[in-house]
Scaffold this motif. Structure first.
Motif: not given
Length: 231
Positions: A94-105, A111-118
């Motif tokens: 999920x953290x990796x998904x969040x990083x990829x999402x940030x790279x795509x703006x 935020x959704x991936x980080x919420x799931x991870x948390x």
């Protein structure tokens, strides 16, 4: 007659009688014990196989990221989260998904991936790190109040410098310059935070300087020259 004064024959008869009367209970107890032992071994075997499968999928995710195949990486990450939601590998995915999402703006996706991870993380230190990342994403989304809420919920000794920097950024967005200055000063005052040290404190110092803050260099005391003796 006391049991300890019975002869061996009588004791044997009593034992056999007790066994006959309790045979069903004994058999049931032995059977239950065997079932529990077998079940425990099966559960451990299942857990081990699940761990191996999750690790294998995460390696596939890491390989896809290294090859810059983000679409493939996201698919593997989705599968990890679905198939092994209780695994630490799913949280890392999920953290990796969040990083990829940030790279795509794609801040909403991050935020959704980080919420799931948390929600699924079990390690406290990693949970605090995820919270800090979530706060940064909220700042990027313009939600300074949401970022402050996340950071303020962290223990005071958890990534204190990074938390203070994020707090300063949030205050700055809210137009609270004095509070931002104090937060940046707090970030610089605690050098123990490896997150801040990893990026160097120069960025925080620049933010503080832009606010006209920071303690001025200490004045060098001037020692008065010794008076010449009168001639």
């Amino acid at each position: 007659m006391s049991f300890d004064v019975l002869d061996e024959h009588e004791q044997g008869e009593l034992v056999q009688k007790w066994l006959r009367e309790n045979a069903a209970a004994i058999a049931a107890g032995i059977g239950l014990g065997l079932v529990l032992i077998f079940g425990w071994r099966q559960w451990n075997s299942h857990q081990a196989s699940q761990g191996i499968a999750a690790a294998s999928q995460y390696q596939a995710l890491a390989d896809a990221v290294e090859a810059k195949k983000n679409d493939d990486a996201l698919k593997v990450a989705d599968a990890l989260r679905k198939d092994f939601p209780k695994s630490a590998y799913a949280v890392l995915a999920a953290l990796q998904q969040a990083e990829i999402a940030v790279g795509k703006n794609d801040l909403a996706g991050a935020a959704s991936a980080l919420d799931w991870a948390r929600d699924h993380v079990r390690d406290d230190s990693l949970a605090h790190l995820i919270t800090l990342r979530s706060a940064r994403v909220k700042l990027a989304q313009g939600d300074a109040d949401g970022a402050l809420k996340l950071v303020d919920a962290l223990p005071k000794d958890s990534f204190a410098s990074t938390a203070a920097e994020i707090r300063g950024d949030a205050y700055l967005k809210l137009g609270r310059s004095d509070d931002a200055r104090k937060a940046y000063e707090a970030a610089l005052a605690d050098p123990k935070d490896t997150l801040t040290l990893g990026q160097s404190n120069s960025l925080v110092r620049m933010k503080l300087d832009d606010l006209g803050g920071g303690a001025p260099p200490a004045a060098v005391p001037v020692t008065p020259a010794a008076e010449k003796p009168a001639s």
